[in-house]
Design a protein around this motif. Structure first.
Motif, PDB file in Angstrom:
ATOM      1  N   GLN A 199      23.297  80.459  61.250  1.00 45.37           N
ATOM      2  CA  GLN A 199      23.299  81.517  60.479  1.00 45.37           C
ATOM      3  C   GLN A 199      24.803  81.986  60.766  1.00 45.37           C
ATOM      4  O   GLN A 199      25.806  81.864  61.936  1.00 45.37           O
ATOM      5  CB  GLN A 199      22.069  83.205  60.540  1.00 45.37           C
ATOM      6  CG  GLN A 199      22.869  83.879  60.127  1.00 45.37           C
ATOM      7  CD  GLN A 199      21.933  85.627  60.435  1.00 45.37           C
ATOM      8  OE1 GLN A 199      21.058  84.672  60.483  1.00 45.37           O
ATOM      9  NE2 GLN A 199      23.007  86.673  60.409  1.00 45.37           N
ATOM     10  N   VAL A 203      29.737  88.575  58.836  1.00 52.70           N
ATOM     11  CA  VAL A 203      30.071  88.609  57.511  1.00 52.70           C
ATOM     12  C   VAL A 203      31.023  89.520  57.168  1.00 52.70           C
ATOM     13  O   VAL A 203      31.915  90.267  58.046  1.00 52.70           O
ATOM     14  CB  VAL A 203      28.288  89.403  56.982  1.00 52.70           C
ATOM     15  CG1 VAL A 203      27.579  88.036  56.741  1.00 52.70           C
ATOM     16  CG2 VAL A 203      28.211  90.421  57.204  1.00 52.70           C
ATOM     17  N   LYS A 252      27.207  87.990  48.453  1.00 56.37           N
ATOM     18  CA  LYS A 252      27.904  87.967  49.524  1.00 56.37           C
ATOM     19  C   LYS A 252      28.354  88.910  50.604  1.00 56.37           C
ATOM     20  O   LYS A 252      28.646  88.523  51.560  1.00 56.37           O
ATOM     21  CB  LYS A 252      28.899  86.705  48.749  1.00 56.37           C
ATOM     22  CG  LYS A 252      29.174  86.116  50.390  1.00 56.37           C
ATOM     23  CD  LYS A 252      30.188  85.030  49.795  1.00 56.37           C
ATOM     24  CE  LYS A 252      30.604  83.725  50.797  1.00 56.37           C
ATOM     25  NZ  LYS A 252      31.527  83.009  50.542  1.00 56.37           N
ATOM     26  N   LEU A 257      25.803  85.230  53.082  1.00 55.68           N
ATOM     27  CA  LEU A 257      25.947  84.096  52.036  1.00 55.68           C
ATOM     28  C   LEU A 257      25.610  84.528  50.154  1.00 55.68           C
ATOM     29  O   LEU A 257      25.405  85.283  49.587  1.00 55.68           O
ATOM     30  CB  LEU A 257      24.567  83.736  52.449  1.00 55.68           C
ATOM     31  CG  LEU A 257      23.922  83.787  53.880  1.00 55.68           C
ATOM     32  CD1 LEU A 257      22.635  83.364  54.470  1.00 55.68           C
ATOM     33  CD2 LEU A 257      24.919  82.367  53.970  1.00 55.68           C
ATOM     34  N   GLU A 261      22.009  80.052  48.431  1.00 61.50           N
ATOM     35  CA  GLU A 261      21.591  79.705  50.767  1.00 61.50           C
ATOM     36  C   GLU A 261      20.703  80.624  51.501  1.00 61.50           C
ATOM     37  O   GLU A 261      20.236  80.275  52.264  1.00 61.50           O
ATOM     38  CB  GLU A 261      23.067  80.588  51.152  1.00 61.50           C
ATOM     39  CG  GLU A 261      24.113  78.896  50.904  1.00 61.50           C
ATOM     40  CD  GLU A 261      23.887  77.718  51.680  1.00 61.50           C
ATOM     41  OE1 GLU A 261      22.809  77.542  52.918  1.00 61.50           O
ATOM     42  OE2 GLU A 261      23.359  76.827  51.013  1.00 61.50           O
ATOM     43  N   TRP A 262      21.001  82.145  50.852  1.00 59.43           N
ATOM     44  CA  TRP A 262      19.728  83.486  51.196  1.00 59.43           C
ATOM     45  C   TRP A 262      18.603  83.022  51.111  1.00 59.43           C
ATOM     46  O   TRP A 262      17.801  83.501  52.044  1.00 59.43           O
ATOM     47  CB  TRP A 262      20.444  84.679  50.681  1.00 59.43           C
ATOM     48  CG  TRP A 262      19.463  85.834  50.791  1.00 59.43           C
ATOM     49  CD1 TRP A 262      20.186  86.669  52.214  1.00 59.43           C
ATOM     50  CD2 TRP A 262      18.376  85.898  50.462  1.00 59.43           C
ATOM     51  NE1 TRP A 262      19.447  87.513  52.469  1.00 59.43           N
ATOM     52  CE2 TRP A 262      18.195  87.364  51.322  1.00 59.43           C
ATOM     53  CE3 TRP A 262      17.620  85.929  49.954  1.00 59.43           C
ATOM     54  CZ2 TRP A 262      16.936  88.305  51.578  1.00 59.43           C
ATOM     55  CZ3 TRP A 262      16.361  86.937  49.535  1.00 59.43           C
ATOM     56  CH2 TRP A 262      16.155  88.064  50.523  1.00 59.43           C
TER      57      TRP A 262
END
Length: 329
Positions: A199, A203, A252, A257, A261-262
């Motif tokens: 991960q 973010v 995102k 993400l 991807e999430w």
């Protein structure tokens, strides 16, 4: 693990938070975890007095001779990171411990002490994003992973910035005692029970504005409830009441993400849960979690987790397993 002794390094100008993580995870008496819980000791890298950040003074249990007995050695963030030389006597003690079979794990800038041993040469490793460039320059033979929480290379483990050390320690507990014990410990710590090592470290905007949170929270729940189904971006954007372009940007920003991807991360989480708690076939689990085929599930397990579904199940399955004859949902 016949020997559950965890030894944490202590040195002058010790990184208090990283050291505290090791104490919290491995050093507290936890009778509720059973009689085989870890034993813990503090190893002084050098003669005292040892001062920690914040004005603390450390009273160690012994010197480097403790590393001769340790099953696991925790290296907190190293003072000065790349700018402070690692004592040769510590380098040699870590090498000998690893050769004997000990597991070495670093938190944050502790990777610089581990890298000085040469044991990470040709292997993957990570550290806090602030130190990634320095680590790459100082040790070009290390395959530095710049944007992950932790890296597990068997008996050599490294984590990113301070709090990622909690994730790595829980990962170790999970490997040693299984997911149920790791989850119980995470509840005691009031932290997520398992964050993927791959991960992102951070973010762009961890907490979305209230108006976005109101839209995204129900959507996340619905997306998790239908992992087995295709979830086109346009349909998700319509559910959120946004244009596709706005949806992609805000999703995102809120999660770190892209939606695809999430979803992949959530599908892997659910697949792991089913592997741990049921006897369903890999093919059935792949269908129930949206991978479509066992081959696709194996591919993503190998890419993201470095193992196969079968190997993961043999390592982490809880006893007794249930659900042998019913298709997963």
């Amino acid at each position: 693990m016949p020997n559950r002794l965890v030894v944490a390094l202590a040195y002058d100008r010790l990184s208090t938070f990283e050291f505290g993580i090791a104490v919290e995870i491995f050093g507290l008496p936890r009778p509720e975890m059973g009689p085989d819980w870890y034993r813990f000791a503090v190893c002084a890298v050098e003669p005292g007095p040892l001062r920690a950040t914040g004005g603390f003074r450390i009273m160690a249990d012994g010197g480097l001779e403790l590393l001769e007995q340790a099953d696991t050695i925790v290296i907190p963030g190293w003072r000065g990171a790349f700018a402070e030389p690692v004592p040769p006597v510590l380098v040699e003690a870590l090498r000998q411990a690893h050769a004997r079979g000990a597991r070495l794990m670093s938190i944050c800038s502790g990777v610089f002490a581990l890298a000085a041993t040469g044991l990470l040469s040709g292997r993957r490793a990570t550290t806090h994003w602030h130190y990634v460039e320095q680590l790459s320059q100082a040790y070009p033979d290390i395959r530095v992973e710049p944007d992950v929480l932790y890296v597990d290379e068997g008996r050599l483990l490294t984590s990113a910035g301070s709090a990622a050390g909690i994730d790595l320690c829980l990962h170790v507990v999970r490997a040693d005692f299984g997911p149920e014990i790791a989850n119980r410990l995470a509840r005691r710590l009031v932290v997520p029970p398992h964050r993927e090592g791959g991960q992102a470290q951070f973010v762009e905007r961890p907490v979305p504005p209230a108006r976005e949170g109101a839209r995204f929270a129900p959507l996340f729940d619905r997306m998790r409830a239908r992992l087995a189904q295709e979830q086109p971006i346009a349909a998700l954007a319509a559910e959120a009441g946004m244009s596709t372009r706005t949806f992609l940007r805000r999703f995102k920003a809120a999660t770190g993400l892209p939606p695809g991807e999430w979803l992949l991360a959530e599908r892997l989480i659910r697949a792991r849960e089913l592997l741990e708690t049921t006897r369903h076939s890999v093919e059935d689990i792949a269908g129930a979690t949206g991978f479509g085929s066992a081959a696709a599930l194996r591919h993503h397990f190998r890419t993201r987790l470095g193992t196969s579904p079968a190997a993961y199940r043999s390592r982490f399955a809880r006893e007794p397993l249930t659900g042998a004859g019913t298709a997963p949902s």
